[in-house]
Design a protein around this motif. Structure first.
Motif, PDB file in Angstrom:
ATOM      1  N   HIS A 229       0.837  -1.209   0.000  1.00 48.41           N
ATOM      2  CA  HIS A 229       0.000   0.000   0.000  1.00 48.41           C
ATOM      3  C   HIS A 229       0.867   1.254   0.000  1.00 48.41           C
ATOM      4  N   ILE A 232       2.372   1.688  -3.496  1.00 47.43           N
ATOM      5  CA  ILE A 232       1.414   2.239  -4.464  1.00 47.43           C
ATOM      6  C   ILE A 232       1.229   3.741  -4.230  1.00 47.43           C
ATOM      7  N   ARG A 233       1.142   4.123  -2.957  1.00 50.29           N
ATOM      8  CA  ARG A 233       0.968   5.546  -2.664  1.00 50.29           C
ATOM      9  C   ARG A 233       2.173   6.364  -3.126  1.00 50.29           C
ATOM     10  N   ASP A 235       4.350   5.471  -5.463  1.00 53.65           N
ATOM     11  CA  ASP A 235       4.378   5.486  -6.932  1.00 53.65           C
ATOM     12  C   ASP A 235       3.381   6.490  -7.473  1.00 53.65           C
ATOM     13  N   SER A 236       2.180   6.550  -6.882  1.00 54.76           N
ATOM     14  CA  SER A 236       1.161   7.496  -7.335  1.00 54.76           C
ATOM     15  C   SER A 236       1.628   8.930  -7.180  1.00 54.76           C
ATOM     16  N   ASP A 237       2.183   9.214  -5.965  1.00 51.88           N
ATOM     17  CA  ASP A 237       2.695  10.570  -5.735  1.00 51.88           C
ATOM     18  C   ASP A 237       3.823  10.912  -6.701  1.00 51.88           C
ATOM     19  N   ALA A 239       4.339   9.555  -9.720  1.00 46.54           N
ATOM     20  CA  ALA A 239       3.816   9.715 -11.079  1.00 46.54           C
ATOM     21  C   ALA A 239       3.136  11.064 -11.238  1.00 46.54           C
ATOM     22  N   GLY A 240       2.326  11.459 -10.236  1.00 47.02           N
ATOM     23  CA  GLY A 240       1.668  12.764 -10.314  1.00 47.02           C
ATOM     24  C   GLY A 240       2.672  13.897 -10.353  1.00 47.02           C
TER      25      GLY A 240
END
Length: 333
Positions: A229, A232-233, A235-237, A239-240
């Protein structure tokens, strides 16, 4: 009395006169030596006279006594011994073997001398007392109190303390002995039941190990899920943030291109055409295009006339790509 008799009596009197002072001196020396004794710090000294204790000396050093007194030395240090191993029956009818260790010391030297006299006799009597007290105390407890693997059920220290207390109470009044401690060194099942007990202990340990492994697997899955988890968080941050930086870079590039295009649109068009040539043309590529294509217009090295019409100046000329590049170099100079 004849002369011979008189001559024989004279040497005998002379011998008596010489022996008597020597004997008196020896007796005096013996009386002086017997009147003093040295006591070590680890000993009690009991002064007896004709079998009766006159006084007890506990302080180390040189002490005086009567020549007819006798000094009995007793050890005042803490001593220990191991009673013989024995089997006892618990309240739940289970036999358990016990191997114990007893530490003791003399508390009342006069009573000890009257009841036991020697340390060997004291150990024999104490052994009987301790074994009897161990049997009496263990007979009131179940076997699980002594050999259980569950800390909530095990109360070994209370059993050992009770044995020591009961043995000390009896030994102090009966023998003048202070029982310091009674430690149970080993508790073991009888030979006939030992294999069964070991198998049960192995089963209990295997059960505990299985529970620990299950708990470990659950904890490992929880940690892995939390890590996934978090990954993923992150990676999301990331990528954004990358998209935002890329958008800002594209906007900055667009602003740069627009500014460059606004300064000299023809030169900018010429550079874009050269880049297009660099991407399209190589030694293995053949392209068929119409002659009036914008892409091929830059390859014409002749000057093209401008639109016809009256003008006070010379007719305007449209420069091709090489002319634009030449003019740009002149401006730079």
């Amino acid at each position: 009395m004849t002369e011979q008799s008189i001559a024989a009596i004279k040497p005998s009197n002379l011998l008596r006169r010489r022996t008597l002072p020597a004997l008196v001196a020896v007796l005096t020396l013996w009386a002086v030596v017997s009147s003093f004794f040295a006591l070590d710090v680890t000993e009690y000294g009991l002064v007896t006279r004709f079998g009766r204790v006159v006084r007890v000396v506990a302080e180390p050093g040189l002490h005086g006594v009567s020549p007819f007194d006798r000094v009995v030395r007793l050890d005042k240090r803490i001593l220990f011994f191991r009673p013989a191993a024995a089997e006892f029956l618990t309240i739940d009818k289970k036999n358990l073997g016990v191997d114990s260790l007893v530490t003791w010391r003399i508390a009342d030297p006069e009573r000890f001398l009257a009841a036991l006299a020697t340390a060997a006799t004291a150990e024999l009597r104490l052994s009987d007392v301790v074994l009897a007290e161990i049997g009496a105390v263990m007979g009131r407890y179940p076997a699980s109190v002594l050999i259980s693997t569950d800390p909530a059920k095990r109360n070994y220290q209370a059993v050992a303390s009770e044995v020591a207390r009961r043995a000390a109470d009896f030994a102090r009044t009966a023998y003048g002995i202070d029982v310091v401690s009674v430690d149970v060194r080993r508790i073991y099942p009888p030979e006939l039941n030992r294999e069964h007990v070991f198998e049960r202990m192995k089963a209990e340990r295997a059960k505990i190990a299985k529970e620990n492994r299950s708990a470990g697997e659950v904890e490992a899955k929880r940690i892995i899920a939390e890590a996934d988890h978090e990954k993923i968080r992150i990676d999301s941050d990331a990528a954004g943030q990358a998209e935002r930086i890329k958008a800002e870079a594209d906007a900055e590039a667009s602003r740069t291109y627009a500014a460059a295009f606004g300064q000299d649109s023809r030169f900018y068009q010429f550079l874009r055409t050269l880049r297009a040539y660099d991407k399209l043309l190589d030694d293995k590529t053949t392209i068929f295009l119409p002659a009036d294509t914008d892409v091929l217009r830059m390859l014409h090295f002749d000057k093209q006339p401008g639109p016809l019409g009256p003008s006070p100046a010379a007719p305007a000329e449209v420069s091709t790509g090489p002319d634009v590049l030449h003019n740009k170099k002149e401006e730079v100079r």
